[in-house]
Design a protein around this motif. Structure first.
Motif, PDB file in Angstrom:
ATOM      1  N   CYS A  60       0.833  -1.211   0.000  1.00 51.24           N
ATOM      2  CA  CYS A  60       0.000   0.000   0.000  1.00 51.24           C
ATOM      3  C   CYS A  60       0.865   1.258   0.000  1.00 51.24           C
ATOM      4  CB  CYS A  60      -0.948  -0.005   1.192  1.00 51.24           C
ATOM      5  SG  CYS A  60      -2.339  -1.153   1.015  1.00 51.24           S
ATOM      6  N   GLN A  80      -2.622   5.362   8.363  1.00 50.91           N
ATOM      7  CA  GLN A  80      -3.755   4.557   8.842  1.00 50.91           C
ATOM      8  C   GLN A  80      -3.887   3.353   7.927  1.00 50.91           C
ATOM      9  OE1 GLN A  80      -7.095   4.243   7.216  1.00 50.91           O
ATOM     10  NE2 GLN A  80      -7.625   2.838   8.855  1.00 50.91           N
ATOM     11  N   ARG A 101      -6.999   4.800  -4.448  1.00 53.91           N
ATOM     12  CA  ARG A 101      -8.438   4.939  -4.668  1.00 53.91           C
ATOM     13  C   ARG A 101      -8.884   6.395  -4.674  1.00 53.91           C
ATOM     14  NH1 ARG A 101     -11.325   1.491  -6.866  1.00 53.91           N
ATOM     15  NH2 ARG A 101     -13.102   1.929  -5.549  1.00 53.91           N
ATOM     16  N   GLY A 103      -7.684  10.748  -3.196  1.00 53.26           N
ATOM     17  CA  GLY A 103      -6.824  11.589  -2.389  1.00 53.26           C
ATOM     18  C   GLY A 103      -6.283  12.760  -3.180  1.00 53.26           C
ATOM     19  N   HIS A 109      -5.666   7.764  -0.494  1.00 47.92           N
ATOM     20  CA  HIS A 109      -6.458   6.634  -0.010  1.00 47.92           C
ATOM     21  C   HIS A 109      -6.061   5.418  -0.844  1.00 47.92           C
ATOM     22  CE1 HIS A 109      -9.097   9.138   2.449  1.00 47.92           C
ATOM     23  NE2 HIS A 109      -8.901  10.044   1.501  1.00 47.92           N
ATOM     24  N   GLU A 111      -5.958   0.904  -1.251  1.00 42.24           N
ATOM     25  CA  GLU A 111      -6.490  -0.393  -0.844  1.00 42.24           C
ATOM     26  C   GLU A 111      -5.535  -1.459  -1.356  1.00 42.24           C
ATOM     27  OE1 GLU A 111     -10.413  -0.798  -2.480  1.00 42.24           O
ATOM     28  OE2 GLU A 111      -9.676  -1.378  -4.443  1.00 42.24           O
ATOM     29  N   THR A 126      -7.511  -1.294   3.746  1.00 40.94           N
ATOM     30  CA  THR A 126      -7.741   0.045   3.218  1.00 40.94           C
ATOM     31  C   THR A 126      -7.012   0.991   4.150  1.00 40.94           C
ATOM     32  OG1 THR A 126      -9.782   0.332   4.483  1.00 40.94           O
ATOM     33  CG2 THR A 126     -10.000  -0.497   2.225  1.00 40.94           C
ATOM     34  N   GLY A 127      -6.556   2.097   3.596  1.00 48.50           N
ATOM     35  CA  GLY A 127      -5.836   3.012   4.454  1.00 48.50           C
ATOM     36  C   GLY A 127      -5.501   4.318   3.786  1.00 48.50           C
ATOM     37  N   VAL A 128      -4.684   5.066   4.501  1.00 50.07           N
ATOM     38  CA  VAL A 128      -4.215   6.361   4.031  1.00 50.07           C
ATOM     39  C   VAL A 128      -2.709   6.380   4.156  1.00 50.07           C
ATOM     40  CG1 VAL A 128      -4.284   8.861   4.417  1.00 50.07           C
ATOM     41  CG2 VAL A 128      -6.354   7.487   4.785  1.00 50.07           C
TER      42      VAL A 128
END
Length: 146
Positions: A60, A80, A101, A103, A109, A111, A126-128
């Motif tokens: 990610c 995150q 995904r 941002g 963002h 995934e 999923t995260g940032v």
């Protein structure tokens, strides 16, 4: 645009210690692989959740960097990451994929998913991630030690 090279830069640090390697870089994003070894397993004989989480964190985060002429450029940190463990993985080759995904220019963002050799999902996230300055002590960084 898909990178057409057949070799990718090696990962360093903890990702290299785990045995993760970049095996593809598509328009959607990076693809990592891990050959499961006995030291990746928990006492139940399944891949330890920390290994899967580390794989997701790495793939990610890599979604937020660029592959330019065989070198990783840019730096990101995960701020995150929510992970779901879907099924046990007990051996063979695991593959992790991630994509952006949404941002902006700094916060993205993402995934990601880890699948086993049969293509079954074993974990997803999923995260940032946040892009950070690509310099240290005034010197440009290549990102090769990502």
């Amino acid at each position: 645009m898909t990178d057409t090279q057949t070799t990718y830069p090696p990962l360093a640090g903890f990702a290299a210690h785990l045995g993760l390697e970049i095996v593809d870089w598509t328009e959607a994003g990076p693809v990592l692989a891990l050959e499961v070894a006995p030291h990746h397993l928990n006492r139940n004989g399944a891949v330890h959740g920390g290994v899967l989480l580390s794989m997701l964190d790495s793939v990610c985060s890599l979604a937020g960097v660029r592959l330019v002429e065989g070198r990783l450029t840019g730096r990101v940190v995960a701020v995150q990451l929510s992970t779901n463990f879907v099924a046990p993985a007990t051996g063979g080759r695991l593959t992790g994929r991630a994509r952006i995904r949404g941002g902006g220019t700094k916060m993205l963002h993402v995934e990601g998913e880890v699948v086993d050799a049969a293509g079954a999902t074993v974990a997803m996230a999923t995260g940032v991630v946040r892009r950070i300055r690509d310099t240290q002590a005034g010197e440009p960084r290549t990102g090769d030690d990502a």
